[in-house]
Design an enzyme around this catalytic site. Structure first.
Site, mmCIF file in Angstrom:
data_model
loop_
_atom_site.group_PDB
_atom_site.id
_atom_site.type_symbol
_atom_site.label_atom_id
_atom_site.label_comp_id
_atom_site.label_asym_id
_atom_site.label_seq_id
_atom_site.Cartn_x
_atom_site.Cartn_y
_atom_site.Cartn_z
ATOM 1 N N ARG A 282 -63.350 -34.386 48.671
ATOM 2 C CA ARG A 282 -63.068 -35.104 50.057
ATOM 3 C C ARG A 282 -61.910 -34.400 50.785
ATOM 4 O O ARG A 282 -62.255 -34.368 52.101
ATOM 5 C CB ARG A 282 -62.349 -36.334 49.645
ATOM 6 C CG ARG A 282 -63.438 -37.416 48.873
ATOM 7 C CD ARG A 282 -62.983 -38.792 48.356
ATOM 8 N NE ARG A 282 -63.721 -39.577 47.912
ATOM 9 C CZ ARG A 282 -64.561 -39.508 46.981
ATOM 10 N NH1 ARG A 282 -64.624 -38.345 46.109
ATOM 11 N NH2 ARG A 282 -65.635 -40.468 46.720
ATOM 12 N N SER B 88 -62.774 -34.589 42.622
ATOM 13 C CA SER B 88 -63.373 -35.754 43.498
ATOM 14 C C SER B 88 -62.342 -35.711 44.786
ATOM 15 O O SER B 88 -62.947 -35.855 45.729
ATOM 16 C CB SER B 88 -63.176 -37.050 42.496
ATOM 17 O OG SER B 88 -63.897 -38.038 43.158
ATOM 18 N N GLN C 98 -69.714 -42.732 45.884
ATOM 19 C CA GLN C 98 -70.566 -41.707 46.677
ATOM 20 C C GLN C 98 -71.398 -42.527 47.726
ATOM 21 O O GLN C 98 -71.238 -42.137 48.738
ATOM 22 C CB GLN C 98 -71.489 -40.816 45.735
ATOM 23 C CG GLN C 98 -70.516 -40.128 44.932
ATOM 24 C CD GLN C 98 -71.572 -39.319 44.052
ATOM 25 O OE1 GLN C 98 -72.854 -39.478 44.113
ATOM 26 N NE2 GLN C 98 -70.978 -38.364 43.296
ATOM 27 N N ASP D 64 -67.404 -41.090 34.589
ATOM 28 C CA ASP D 64 -67.376 -39.934 33.956
ATOM 29 C C ASP D 64 -66.794 -39.366 32.679
ATOM 30 O O ASP D 64 -67.019 -38.409 32.170
ATOM 31 C CB ASP D 64 -66.616 -38.670 35.083
ATOM 32 C CG ASP D 64 -67.430 -38.796 36.396
ATOM 33 O OD1 ASP D 64 -68.747 -39.271 36.350
ATOM 34 O OD2 ASP D 64 -66.733 -38.650 37.599
ATOM 35 N N ARG E 178 -70.045 -32.041 31.832
ATOM 36 C CA ARG E 178 -69.484 -33.075 31.039
ATOM 37 C C ARG E 178 -69.976 -33.105 29.590
ATOM 38 O O ARG E 178 -69.516 -33.305 28.541
ATOM 39 C CB ARG E 178 -69.347 -34.410 31.681
ATOM 40 C CG ARG E 178 -68.469 -34.193 32.991
ATOM 41 C CD ARG E 178 -67.886 -35.624 33.457
ATOM 42 N NE ARG E 178 -67.693 -35.659 34.844
ATOM 43 C CZ ARG E 178 -66.744 -34.947 35.382
ATOM 44 N NH1 ARG E 178 -65.733 -34.378 34.514
ATOM 45 N NH2 ARG E 178 -66.446 -34.960 36.848
ATOM 46 N N ARG F 190 -81.749 -35.783 41.662
ATOM 47 C CA ARG F 190 -80.932 -36.896 41.639
ATOM 48 C C ARG F 190 -81.339 -38.097 42.622
ATOM 49 O O ARG F 190 -81.801 -37.515 43.741
ATOM 50 C CB ARG F 190 -79.435 -36.531 41.833
ATOM 51 C CG ARG F 190 -79.109 -35.904 40.329
ATOM 52 C CD ARG F 190 -77.694 -35.627 40.270
ATOM 53 N NE ARG F 190 -76.893 -36.787 40.134
ATOM 54 C CZ ARG F 190 -75.211 -36.705 40.470
ATOM 55 N NH1 ARG F 190 -74.912 -35.469 40.497
ATOM 56 N NH2 ARG F 190 -74.707 -37.780 40.386
ATOM 57 N N SER G 83 -71.101 -47.620 43.293
ATOM 58 C CA SER G 83 -70.962 -46.088 43.407
ATOM 59 C C SER G 83 -70.087 -45.424 44.545
ATOM 60 O O SER G 83 -70.452 -46.014 45.825
ATOM 61 C CB SER G 83 -72.540 -45.332 43.827
ATOM 62 O OG SER G 83 -72.218 -44.201 44.428
ATOM 63 N N LYS H 166 -76.793 -39.002 36.532
ATOM 64 C CA LYS H 166 -75.878 -38.124 36.714
ATOM 65 C C LYS H 166 -76.152 -36.769 36.541
ATOM 66 O O LYS H 166 -77.498 -36.448 36.773
ATOM 67 C CB LYS H 166 -74.432 -38.268 35.543
ATOM 68 C CG LYS H 166 -73.672 -39.715 35.807
ATOM 69 C CD LYS H 166 -73.120 -39.711 37.006
ATOM 70 C CE LYS H 166 -72.559 -41.199 37.299
ATOM 71 N NZ LYS H 166 -72.183 -41.371 38.803
#
Ligand code: S3P
Length: 436
Positions: free
Chosen positions: A34, A30, A176, A321, A396, A129, A174, A348
C-alpha cells in the site's frame, strides 16, 4: 516471478528439539505494498523506512516505477517521488503484478480511476485468481475492464472518462476488493462509499485517512477526489503474518522460547493471536507502541499444551492468511478443532483448503474438509511421520509445512520451497537459527 522459469528449491527440515532465539521479522507485506501504491498517488516525496526485500513488495515498486514514479532504494529505505493522481503514465503497456493479488486488485482501482489504458498480468498462480469481484464494481463505476473467460487475468483496462461514484456493499469480506473500489473512488467528483458488515484489514483507510463511520456493526468508508493524498513517509512494522509461523513453532516446540520484537498488531490483522491464546498458547505481549497509524508490540512465545478451538466466519477475515499455520497448531491440540466459513481460502495463492488437507494427510493427521470447513483431529503428544510436501508454489503453504515438520520423527522435505520468498526470503535461515 514466473513460476515456470523460477529455479525450484527443495528444503530439508530437521525435527526440532527445543527452539530458541530472537527473530527480526520481515516488514509487513500488506502495508508495504500500500505504501508503494499510495506514494504513486501523492505528488510529494514519500520516504518509507524498513521496506521489505520480499518479492511481492518489490513487485509493487516495479509497478509504480512503470507508472511514472521515481523510486530510489538505499539499504532498507525506499524513496518514492509520486506522480499525483493526474500524472500517472497513461499508456504503460503490460504491467506484471507477479504473484500479488493485492497489487493487481489495488492497481486496477487506481488505473480505472485514472482512465489509464493498460494490461495487468501476473504469474501462473495470479492468472488463476478470481477478478470478477473487482470487475463488477469497476464496471458499475463506468470503467471498461476485460478479463479472460471466467473472470481471470490478464485484465485489459481501456481509457475511460471519470468514474461515477457508487455505494457498494462488499459481497465478500475482502480488503483487496474494498481497497480497489475506494481507490477508484478517489478519482470521482462525488463520494464513493463502501459498506462493510464483517471487518477486514483497515490499512487502506488508515493510510489514506479516508472518512470512516461506524454504526451498529456496519462500517462505511468513503473516498473522492476532494480528499488530498497523504505523503506515505512511514516505518513499516514487522509482519504479523510472518510472526504467526513462529508463534505456532514456539507453542508446539518442546521447551521453546522465541522473542519477536516490533510486530504489527493491528486488531484487523491479528485474530490469530487471540485464537492461539484461546488454545492456551503462552504469548507475552509487551512494549506496545504506535508506528504511525499502526500499533506494534514485542511478542514472546513459550511452549504450552494446546486446547482445541473453533473459528467461525466473523473471525476469518482477520486471520485469513494465518489459517494454514493455525491448522498446524490444531494438529497438536488436545482434541478436535474446526474452522468454518473459510471458502475464501480456495482463492488464495493456491487452493489453501485443499493444500492444508494435503499436508496434514501426508503427515498422517486425520483431517476432514467439507465445502468451506475444516475439521482437524488433534493430539498433544503426537509425533508425525516424516514426509515430502509440496508448496503448490504458495509461500504460506511452504512455511506451514516447515513448521509442521518440526514435530516429525525424522527429516522432512519441502518441494518448491522458494515460494517463501514471496513474503519472507529469510524464513529458512531464521528457522535454522532457532534450532538449539
Ligand atoms: C490482503 C488481503 C487479504 C489477504 C492478502 C492481503 C491485503 O486478501 O489474504 O494476503 O493486503 O489487502 P482478501 O482481501 O482478498 O481476502
Amino acid at each position: 516471478r514466473q513460476m515456470k522459469n523460477y529455479r525450484s528449491m527443495k528444503q530439508t527440515i530437521h525435527p526440532a528439539g527445543s527452539l530458541g532465539g530472537t527473530i527480526t521479522l520481515p516488514p509487513d507485506k500488506s502495508i508495504a505494498q500500500r505504501a508503494a501504491l499510495f506514494s504513486l498517488l501523492s505528488s510529494q516525496t514519500s520516504i518509507i523506512s524498513n521496506y521489505p526485500k520480499a518479492e511481492d513488495p518489490q513487485t509493487a515498486l516495479r509497478c509504480v516505477e512503470q507508472l511514472g514514479a521515481m523510486v530510489t532504494e538505499s539499504a532498507d529505505t525506499v524513496t518514492i517521488q509520486g506522480t499525483g493522481r493526474d500524472g500517472i503514465i497513461n499508456t504503460p503497456g503490460v504491467i506484471d503484478c507477479g504473484n500479488s493479488g493485492t497489487v493487481m486488485r489495488m492497481l486496477s482501482g487506481i488505473l480505472a480511476g485514472a482512465g489509464v489504458e493498460a494490461v495487468l498480468t501476473g504469474d501462473d498462480s495470479l492468472k488463476a485468481r478470481p477478478m470478477k469481484r473487482i470487475i463488477d464494481p469497476l464496471t458499475q463505476m463506468g470503467a471498461t475492464v476485460h478479463s479472460e473467460k471466467g473472470g481471470i487475468p490478464p485484465l485489459h483496462l481501456s481509457r475511460t472518462g471519470f468514474l461515477k461514484p457508487i455505494t457498494f456493499r462488499l459481497p465478500v469480506a475482502s480488503a483487496q476488493l474494498k481497497s480497489c473500489v475506494l481507490l477508484g473512488g478517489l478519482f470521482g467528483e462525488e463520494p464513493t462509499k463502501v459498506i462493510e458488515t464483517v471487518a477486514t484489514r483497515n490499512h487502506t483507510e488508515g493510510m489514506l485517512r479516508l472518512p470512516v463511520t461506524r454504526q451498529e456493526g456496519v462500517t462505511i468508508i468513503s473516498s473522492y477526489r476532494g480528499l488530498s493524498i497523504p505523503v506515505q513517509s512511514i516505518t513499516i512494522p514487522g509482519d504479523f503474518s510472518a510472526a504467526a509461523f513462529w508463534l505456532v513453532a514456539g507453542s508446539i516446540g518442546r521447551d521453546s522460547e522465541i522473542f519477536l520484537p516490533a510486530v504489527g498488531i493491528n486488531p484487523t490483522r491479528c485474530a490469530a493471536l487471540h485464537i492461539l491464546q484461546r488454545m492456551g498458547a503462552d504469548i507475552e505481549i509487551s512494549n506496545r507502541k504506535m508506528s504511525g497509524m499502526e500499533p506494534t508490540a514485542d511478542l514472546r512465545v513459550r511452549s504450552a499444551p494446546l486446547k482445541p478451538v473453533e473459528i467461525h466466519s466473523d473471525e476469518i477475515p482477520n486471520a485469513i492468511d494465518e489459517l494454514p499455520v493455525l491448522s498446524v497448531a490444531m494438529a497438536f491440540a488436545n482434541g478436535i478443532s474446526r474452522i468454518t466459513g473459510a471458502h475464501e481460502l480456495r482463492f488464495k495463492e493456491s487452493d489453501r483448503l485443499a493444500a492444508i488437507q494435503e499436508i496434514l494427510i501426508r503427515a498422517g493427521i486425520h483431517v476432514e474438509v467439507e465445502n468451506d470447513s475444516l475439521t482437524i483431529y488433534g493430539k498433544t503428544d503426537r509425533v508425525i511421520q516424516s514426509a515430502v510436501y509440496d508448496s503448490r508454489h504458495d509461500h504460506r503453504i511452504a512455511m506451514s509445512a516447515a513448521i509442521l515438520s518440526l514435530r516429525a520423527d525424522g527429516l522432512s522435505e519441502i518441494n518448491h520451497a522458494e515460494a517463501a520468498a514471496v513474503s519472507y526470503p529469510e524464513f529458512w535461515s531464521h528457522l535454522d537459527s532457532l534450532h538449539q
